[in-house]
Motif scaffolding. Structure first.
Motif, PDB file in Angstrom:
ATOM      1  N   ARG A 116      72.463 -55.787  -0.454  1.00  0.00           N
ATOM      2  CA  ARG A 116      72.511 -57.097   0.194  1.00  0.00           C
ATOM      3  C   ARG A 116      71.247 -57.873  -0.171  1.00  0.00           C
ATOM      4  O   ARG A 116      70.176 -57.288  -0.362  1.00  0.00           O
ATOM      5  N   ILE A 117      71.374 -59.182  -0.257  1.00  0.00           N
ATOM      6  CA  ILE A 117      70.235 -60.018  -0.638  1.00  0.00           C
ATOM      7  C   ILE A 117      69.090 -59.854   0.355  1.00  0.00           C
ATOM      8  O   ILE A 117      67.923 -59.777  -0.038  1.00  0.00           O
ATOM      9  N   SER A 118      69.402 -59.759   1.626  1.00  0.00           N
ATOM     10  CA  SER A 118      68.350 -59.572   2.629  1.00  0.00           C
ATOM     11  C   SER A 118      67.625 -58.237   2.421  1.00  0.00           C
ATOM     12  O   SER A 118      66.406 -58.150   2.599  1.00  0.00           O
ATOM     13  N   ASP A 119      68.365 -57.202   2.024  1.00  0.00           N
ATOM     14  CA  ASP A 119      67.735 -55.906   1.752  1.00  0.00           C
ATOM     15  C   ASP A 119      66.862 -55.969   0.502  1.00  0.00           C
ATOM     16  O   ASP A 119      65.809 -55.327   0.437  1.00  0.00           O
ATOM     17  N   ILE A 120      67.295 -56.733  -0.472  1.00  0.00           N
ATOM     18  CA  ILE A 120      66.487 -56.904  -1.683  1.00  0.00           C
ATOM     19  C   ILE A 120      65.189 -57.618  -1.336  1.00  0.00           C
ATOM     20  O   ILE A 120      64.107 -57.211  -1.771  1.00  0.00           O
ATOM     21  N   ALA A 121      65.293 -58.668  -0.535  1.00  0.00           N
ATOM     22  CA  ALA A 121      64.082 -59.392  -0.116  1.00  0.00           C
ATOM     23  C   ALA A 121      63.106 -58.435   0.565  1.00  0.00           C
ATOM     24  O   ALA A 121      61.908 -58.420   0.246  1.00  0.00           O
ATOM     25  N   THR A 127      59.723 -60.669   4.082  1.00  0.00           N
ATOM     26  CA  THR A 127      60.490 -60.490   5.317  1.00  0.00           C
ATOM     27  C   THR A 127      61.227 -61.754   5.760  1.00  0.00           C
ATOM     28  O   THR A 127      62.158 -61.671   6.542  1.00  0.00           O
ATOM     29  N   ASN A 128      60.835 -62.897   5.253  1.00  0.00           N
ATOM     30  CA  ASN A 128      61.458 -64.155   5.641  1.00  0.00           C
ATOM     31  C   ASN A 128      62.485 -64.563   4.581  1.00  0.00           C
ATOM     32  O   ASN A 128      62.139 -64.899   3.446  1.00  0.00           O
ATOM     33  N   MET A 129      63.771 -64.525   4.960  1.00  0.00           N
ATOM     34  CA  MET A 129      64.844 -64.822   3.996  1.00  0.00           C
ATOM     35  C   MET A 129      64.787 -66.246   3.460  1.00  0.00           C
ATOM     36  O   MET A 129      65.057 -66.490   2.290  1.00  0.00           O
ATOM     37  N   SER A 130      64.459 -67.189   4.309  1.00  0.00           N
ATOM     38  CA  SER A 130      64.369 -68.581   3.873  1.00  0.00           C
ATOM     39  C   SER A 130      63.277 -68.733   2.813  1.00  0.00           C
ATOM     40  O   SER A 130      63.469 -69.381   1.780  1.00  0.00           O
ATOM     41  N   CYS A 142      67.663 -71.141  -9.670  1.00  0.00           N
ATOM     42  CA  CYS A 142      68.955 -70.894  -9.040  1.00  0.00           C
ATOM     43  C   CYS A 142      68.734 -70.074  -7.775  1.00  0.00           C
ATOM     44  O   CYS A 142      67.661 -69.508  -7.573  1.00  0.00           O
ATOM     45  N   LYS A 143      69.756 -70.016  -6.962  1.00  0.00           N
ATOM     46  CA  LYS A 143      69.669 -69.252  -5.720  1.00  0.00           C
ATOM     47  C   LYS A 143      69.974 -67.781  -6.007  1.00  0.00           C
ATOM     48  O   LYS A 143      70.678 -67.470  -6.978  1.00  0.00           O
TER      49      LYS A 143
END
Length: 154
Positions: A116-121, A127-130, A142-143
């Motif tokens: 998941r993208i949040s796990d990659i971050a 820790t901040n997804m934004s 790109c996103k």
């Protein structure tokens, strides 16, 4: 594999080897191998001994909440002196170098895993997804989700 490289190039990869041995999942093992490859790619550059130690330290600890002070303490240099020397020898400041390393690693994980993208971050130390999405977009134009979509199309 890294044991042979360590002997041939004289690069300290024991911490990395230990991480590979302790890996419980494919993703954890892949993360360690990629970290080792990132570290070895940086070996082509010639830095002074303390700056090379700083670069190596960042390569091993970029997933953690590290700071210039942490690295300065590790290499036994004054924070301001390390900052100036790092910029002079590496060409970018400490925080830029750290963030570039994190973003390259995140992009590689997006391309090669189904995490998941949040796990990659989180796995690259953000820790901040934004904030992660903003910096990723600034780095690659790109996103993070666009990389995933591209991967699925191929």
């Amino acid at each position: 594999m890294f044991a042979g490289i360590r002997v041939k190039l004289g690069v300290d990869l024991q911490e990395l080897e230990s991480g590979i041995e302790k890996s419980r999942t494919y993703e954890e093992m892949l993360a360690c191998v990629q970290q080792g490859l990132d570290l070895l790619r940086g070996q082509g550059k010639v830095y002074s001994e303390p700056i090379q130690r700083a670069v190596d330290y960042i390569g091993f600890h970029y997933t953690e909440d590290i700071s210039l002070n942490t690295v300065a303490d590790f290499v036994y240099l004054n924070r301001d002196y390390l900052s100036r020397q790092f910029k002079k020898e590496v060409g970018v400041n400490f925080s830029e170098f750290l963030m570039k390393m994190r973003m390259r690693r995140a992009k590689r994980l997006l391309e090669t895993t189904n995490m998941r993208i949040s796990d990659i971050a989180l796995s690259v130390g953000i820790t901040n997804m934004s904030y992660f999405s903003t910096v990723f977009h600034k780095s690659f134009g790109c996103k993070p989700n666009d990389i995933r979509k591209k991967k699925k199309v191929e």
